[in-house]
Scaffold this active site. Structure first.
Site, mmCIF file in Angstrom:
data_model
loop_
_atom_site.group_PDB
_atom_site.id
_atom_site.type_symbol
_atom_site.label_atom_id
_atom_site.label_comp_id
_atom_site.label_asym_id
_atom_site.label_seq_id
_atom_site.Cartn_x
_atom_site.Cartn_y
_atom_site.Cartn_z
ATOM 1 N N HIS A 85 12.893 2.109 0.931
ATOM 2 C CA HIS A 85 13.761 1.144 1.638
ATOM 3 C C HIS A 85 14.942 0.715 0.772
ATOM 4 O O HIS A 85 15.388 -0.440 0.842
ATOM 5 C CB HIS A 85 12.971 -0.095 2.086
ATOM 6 C CG HIS A 85 11.889 0.188 3.076
ATOM 7 N ND1 HIS A 85 12.060 0.122 4.435
ATOM 8 C CD2 HIS A 85 10.594 0.564 2.903
ATOM 9 C CE1 HIS A 85 10.925 0.418 5.056
ATOM 10 N NE2 HIS A 85 10.022 0.701 4.143
ATOM 11 N N ASN B 89 8.478 -2.402 10.641
ATOM 12 C CA ASN B 89 9.286 -1.195 10.845
ATOM 13 C C ASN B 89 9.701 -1.118 12.313
ATOM 14 O O ASN B 89 9.225 -1.889 13.139
ATOM 15 C CB ASN B 89 8.466 0.054 10.508
ATOM 16 C CG ASN B 89 8.397 0.317 9.009
ATOM 17 O OD1 ASN B 89 9.233 -0.152 8.234
ATOM 18 N ND2 ASN B 89 7.395 1.082 8.602
ATOM 19 N N HIS C 280 7.468 -9.965 1.286
ATOM 20 C CA HIS C 280 6.079 -9.752 0.923
ATOM 21 C C HIS C 280 5.194 -10.085 2.131
ATOM 22 O O HIS C 280 5.252 -11.217 2.631
ATOM 23 C CB HIS C 280 5.727 -10.676 -0.248
ATOM 24 C CG HIS C 280 4.333 -10.498 -0.765
ATOM 25 N ND1 HIS C 280 3.506 -9.486 -0.348
ATOM 26 C CD2 HIS C 280 3.622 -11.200 -1.660
ATOM 27 C CE1 HIS C 280 2.346 -9.576 -0.965
ATOM 28 N NE2 HIS C 280 2.388 -10.614 -1.764
ATOM 29 N N TYR D 128 3.789 -5.632 -3.120
ATOM 30 C CA TYR D 128 5.111 -6.252 -2.977
ATOM 31 C C TYR D 128 5.410 -7.274 -4.066
ATOM 32 O O TYR D 128 6.567 -7.457 -4.443
ATOM 33 C CB TYR D 128 5.256 -6.878 -1.582
ATOM 34 C CG TYR D 128 5.407 -5.839 -0.498
ATOM 35 C CD1 TYR D 128 4.333 -5.032 -0.145
ATOM 36 C CD2 TYR D 128 6.609 -5.631 0.151
ATOM 37 C CE1 TYR D 128 4.447 -4.064 0.835
ATOM 38 C CE2 TYR D 128 6.739 -4.665 1.134
ATOM 39 C CZ TYR D 128 5.649 -3.889 1.471
ATOM 40 O OH TYR D 128 5.778 -2.929 2.429
HETATM 41 FE FE1 HDD Z 1 6.418 -1.250 2.376
HETATM 42 C C1 HDD Z 1 9.353 -2.194 0.973
HETATM 43 C C2 HDD Z 1 7.679 -1.983 5.510
HETATM 44 C C3 HDD Z 1 3.579 0.024 3.822
HETATM 45 C C4 HDD Z 1 5.068 -0.853 -0.679
HETATM 46 N N1 HDD Z 1 8.179 -1.936 3.104
HETATM 47 C C5 HDD Z 1 9.264 -2.282 2.361
HETATM 48 C C6 HDD Z 1 10.305 -2.749 3.216
HETATM 49 C C7 HDD Z 1 9.839 -2.678 4.492
HETATM 50 C C8 HDD Z 1 8.491 -2.176 4.417
HETATM 51 C C9 HDD Z 1 10.577 -3.063 5.753
HETATM 52 C C10 HDD Z 1 11.679 -3.193 2.758
HETATM 53 C C11 HDD Z 1 11.727 -4.670 2.558
HETATM 54 C C12 HDD Z 1 13.122 -5.073 2.125
HETATM 55 O O1 HDD Z 1 14.034 -4.936 2.955
HETATM 56 O O2 HDD Z 1 13.256 -5.486 0.992
HETATM 57 N N2 HDD Z 1 5.791 -0.959 4.289
HETATM 58 C C13 HDD Z 1 6.410 -1.410 5.425
HETATM 59 C C14 HDD Z 1 5.526 -1.219 6.550
HETATM 60 C C15 HDD Z 1 4.383 -0.653 6.078
HETATM 61 C C16 HDD Z 1 4.547 -0.497 4.647
HETATM 62 C C17 HDD Z 1 5.860 -1.627 7.976
HETATM 63 C C18 HDD Z 1 3.142 -0.256 6.803
HETATM 64 C C19 HDD Z 1 2.769 -0.769 7.917
HETATM 65 N N3 HDD Z 1 4.663 -0.508 1.699
HETATM 66 C C20 HDD Z 1 3.611 -0.071 2.452
HETATM 67 C C21 HDD Z 1 2.487 0.239 1.577
HETATM 68 C C22 HDD Z 1 2.901 -0.020 0.308
HETATM 69 C C23 HDD Z 1 4.270 -0.488 0.396
HETATM 70 C C24 HDD Z 1 1.149 0.760 2.053
HETATM 71 C C25 HDD Z 1 2.158 0.118 -0.997
HETATM 72 C C26 HDD Z 1 0.880 0.129 -1.118
HETATM 73 N N4 HDD Z 1 7.125 -1.412 0.482
HETATM 74 C C27 HDD Z 1 6.371 -1.245 -0.613
HETATM 75 C C28 HDD Z 1 7.108 -1.579 -1.897
HETATM 76 C C29 HDD Z 1 8.481 -2.062 -1.350
HETATM 77 C C30 HDD Z 1 8.344 -1.856 0.141
HETATM 78 C C31 HDD Z 1 7.126 -0.518 -2.904
HETATM 79 C C32 HDD Z 1 9.736 -1.453 -1.952
HETATM 80 C C33 HDD Z 1 10.626 -2.602 -2.290
HETATM 81 C C34 HDD Z 1 9.843 -3.786 -2.014
HETATM 82 O O3 HDD Z 1 8.609 -3.443 -1.578
HETATM 83 O O4 HDD Z 1 10.198 -4.936 -2.160
HETATM 84 O O5 HDD Z 1 6.434 -2.559 -2.598
#
Ligand code: HDD
Length: 700
Positions: A75, A147, A339, A362
């Protein structure tokens, strides 16, 4: 380079832009000392070496060297906006959250994103879109981190690094950027088949939205809502866009990647600037919390499953309007930290194993991305409600806490801060006392998680014929970019478990044998999943009004009529300038490209090709009146709009024969010949269906 004239100090005046870090009228160092020259470094003589003692030079370069922070691992590419959520006040029986009470208005910040690409990648990649909302409620921050697709690729967070490693560019060449059309992605999803349902949505038009304003949002997981009495229900969150769900044509999304990589963020910012504020309704599907977490046979803890709206209608709880662009991209859109565990009383999590892993990820990621544990103090992340967390110190600590006893219990700071129940007395506990299943420690999953295909099929058969054709093209394109035949073959075999015709169509496109037929169920379709066949508002839809320097007399009236109906007219002519005072020409034939317009209004006669250099760019050698070649850029503009099923309006008596001149049929669906005062009505009516889908009929 010349220096700005140096002005004498007049202390006490307010600078034009003021605020923290901008409150001196004069340029200063970060230590607040005034600077009188920022154009020349301090040197030993005009032609001599630079002196190490030049503190301003060293400080300026040091800060510049550290301006970038690590981009989000997923993202990374995003666009944000501020707005307000207004509660309808009807959630009382369901949820005790204060921001859902009658009359509450809550400040929000939303960040939309693509998933796979780097921060500088194009907006229009075929990809899932993030839809993350921060509610600054008076009970603390609530983040809904969702999403635009209601199902996810994996069922357990432990697979997230595998998924992301497969989807990101190949580790040796770092190719391809922001795309799933490559071997590692299809290798993973054809082997890890829980991904098939999400991939089906991703191959549909949902993954190439026309605008961020025209996307649904989903919380994906099942959450829990708890009311004042402590009674719990299970819910799934939905965002419903007022403008409907609409998509680009695949060719458009590819053209936009080059012609305007900022296509979506520009659209969002321009719509807000123009007052066409995007709106969504927040709603929930509600399921009884009967201890099974299963509804109509669908496992609510499996994030690869959705519940059709026909089985559980979405109940609207409030409306969100985005009406302010960020003041600073880095400070707000880049530094915002979401988060799924940022919850408020009344909203709680479920045992979905994907959600459980997210609760760890997060917080952890922000430590690296935002450089330490105090990121909640960054203005965009600070709650509007009072804070007293007893946390101390750490990198980037901005607070100056008082007292000597940051521990509990204490007597030295008067026992402060108190515990929530002490103050509020009657409230049910903040943590919902959910019974926890007892059993053995295991690394396994429930049997219900092993159905990987039925919902991909349900989605596919719920689409209209034209949408299904797009899905087939998308699989054919993406797998066509895979070089490994075994991977292609394996994915086609997965498709055979979803739909026989789809599988054989894709196999044929790839030159593979059709896979063996599989016995498939016939699920009840969910009409809510199709984007086609309804009428929608046209706010902020872009209408290109194309004319030539000599024939602009009707342009002001047409532009005004379009604007009065909420559309955004963009005037396109041979060269820049103004049509009338305050009515500038927005694009020239050189700067316009069809992707930008939802509809075209053509005012003839259109101009001949100006010179040989332009003719060299020609893709269409159309002839205008008297056999003179029409400017090829205009011919291309019109041909692309036609090919992408867009509305094209021509003016009676002025543009007759124009479409035939560029080789197109002027009686095709979505093409209208009207009087000047009929243009806006015609545009509104044609655009309310998004595109003229009947122009190129698809066999059902
Ligand atoms: Fe995630 C970012 C949505 C599963 C780990 N995720 C992130 C963002 C969105 C989502 C919209 C961007 C937020 C922003 O604009 O800063 N993610 C989802 C959805 C998921 C999902 C809808 C499943 C239903 N994500 C998911 C899992 C993991 C992560 C299973 C890890 C185990 N996601 C992250 C992250 C991010 C992230 C690596 C990257 C930057 C952040 O968090 O702040 O931690």
């Amino acid at each position: 380079m010349t220096s700005e004239p140096q002005q004498p100090s007049t202390h006490g005046q307010k600078p034009v832009l003021s605020g923290p870090g901008q409150d001196s009228e004069f340029l200063t160092t970060t230590q607040g000392a005034e600077v009188n020259d920022t154009d020349h470094s301090l040197k030993a003589g005009e032609r001599g070496p630079t002196l190490l003692q030049d503190h301003h030079l060293r400080e300026k370069i040091m800060h510049f060297d550290h301006e970038r922070i690590p981009e989000r691992v997923v993202h990374a590419r995003g666009a944000g906006a501020h707005g307000t959520f207004t509660s309808y006040g009807n959630a009382g029986k369901l949820c005790r959250a204060d921001f859902l009470k009658p009359g509450r208005q809550t400040r929000v910040f939303v960040r939309f994103s693509t998933v796979v690409g780097s921060r500088g990648s194009m907006d229009t990649a075929r990809d899932t879109r993030g839809f993350a909302t921060k509610f600054y409620t008076n009970e603390g921050i609530f983040d809904l981190v969702g999403n635009n697709i209601p199902v996810f690729f994996i069922q357990d967070g432990i697979k997230f690094p595998d998924l992301v490693h497969a989807a990101k560019p190949h580790p040796d060449t770092e190719i391809p950027q922001a795309q799933s059309a490559h071997d590692t992605f299809w290798d993973f999803v054809s082997l890890h088949t829980p991904a098939q349902a999400h991939v089906m949505w991703q191959m549909s038009d949902r993954a190439i939205p026309r605008s961020l304003r025209m996307m649904e949002g989903f919380g994906v997981h099942t959450f829990r809502m708890v009311n004042e009495e402590g009674a719990s229900s299970l819910v799934k969150f939905h965002w419903k866009p007022k403008l409907g769900v609409h998509s680009l044509a695949w060719e458009e999304s590819q053209l936009a990647a080059g012609a305007d990589p900022d296509f979506h963020r520009r659209d969002l910012a321009e719509a807000i600037d123009a007052g066409a504020y995007p709106e969504w309704e927040l709603g929930v599907q509600i399921f009884p919390d009967d201890g099974t977490a299963v509804f109509e046979g669908i496992d609510l803890l499996d994030p690869t499953k959705f519940v059709p709206e026909e089985l559980a209608p979405v109940q609207p709880l409030g409306k969100m309007v985005l009406d302010r662009n960020p003041e600073n991209y880095f400070a707000q859109t880049e530094q915002v930290a979401f988060h799924p565990g940022h919850l408020v009383p009344g909203i709680d999590i479920s045992d979905d194993p994907l959600l459980q892993a997210r609760l760890f990820s997060y917080l952890d990621t922000q430590l690296t991305r935002l450089g330490g544990p105090n990121f909640a103090q960054i203005p965009i992340n600070s709650p509007d409600s009072p804070v007293n967390d007893m946390f101390r110190d750490g990198f980037h600590q901005h607070r100056v806490p008082k007292g000597i006893a940051p521990y509990k219990p204490n007597s030295l700071d008067g026992g402060c801060p108190y515990m929530s129940q002490v103050l509020s007395g009657q409230q049910p506990p903040l943590d919902f006392p959910q019974p926890v299943a007892s059993g053995k420690k295991v690394r396994s999953e429930p049997a219900s998680f092993s159905d990987h295909y039925s919902q991909a099929r349900l989605f596919y058969i719920s689409l209209s014929a034209v949408e299904r054709a797009h899905v087939q093209q998308a699989y054919s394109f993406e797998l066509g970019k895979c070089t490994d035949t075994a991977i292609r073959q394996r994915q086609v075999e997965c498709l055979a478990k979803i739909d026989t015709q789809l599988a054989s169509g894709v196999a044929q496109a790839l030159g593979l044998p059709a896979p063996a037929a599989v016995q498939l169920d016939d699920p009840v379709a969910s009409p809510a999943l199709s984007q086609i066949g309804k009428a929608w508002p046209v706010d902020g839809r872009k209408v290109g009004v194309v004319f030539n320097s000599g024939n602009h007399q009707h342009v002001p009236a047409i532009a005004q009529a379009l604007a009065e109906r909420g559309m955004s007219p963009l005037l396109v002519s041979a060269s820049g300038g103004e049509v009338a005072p305050d009515l500038p020409i927005d694009r020239t034939y050189l700067t316009a490209r069809s992707i930008e317009f939802d509809a075209l209004v053509l005012i003839g006669p259109l101009p001949p090709a100006p010179d040989a250099a332009v003719a060299l760019d020609a893709k269409a050698g159309a002839l205008g009146a008297g056999g003179v070649p029409i400017d090829p850029r205009v011919a291309l503009l019109v041909a692309e709009a036609y090919r992408h099923n867009k509305a094209i309006i021509t003016l009676d008596g002025l543009s007759d024969g124009l479409l035939q001149a560029v080789g197109l049929e002027d009686d095709a669906p979505g093409i209208e010949l009207v009087e000047v005062d009929g243009v806006a009505d015609s545009a509104q009516q044609l655009l309310s269906a998004h595109r003229a889908w009947e122009r190129f009929p698809v066999k059902d």
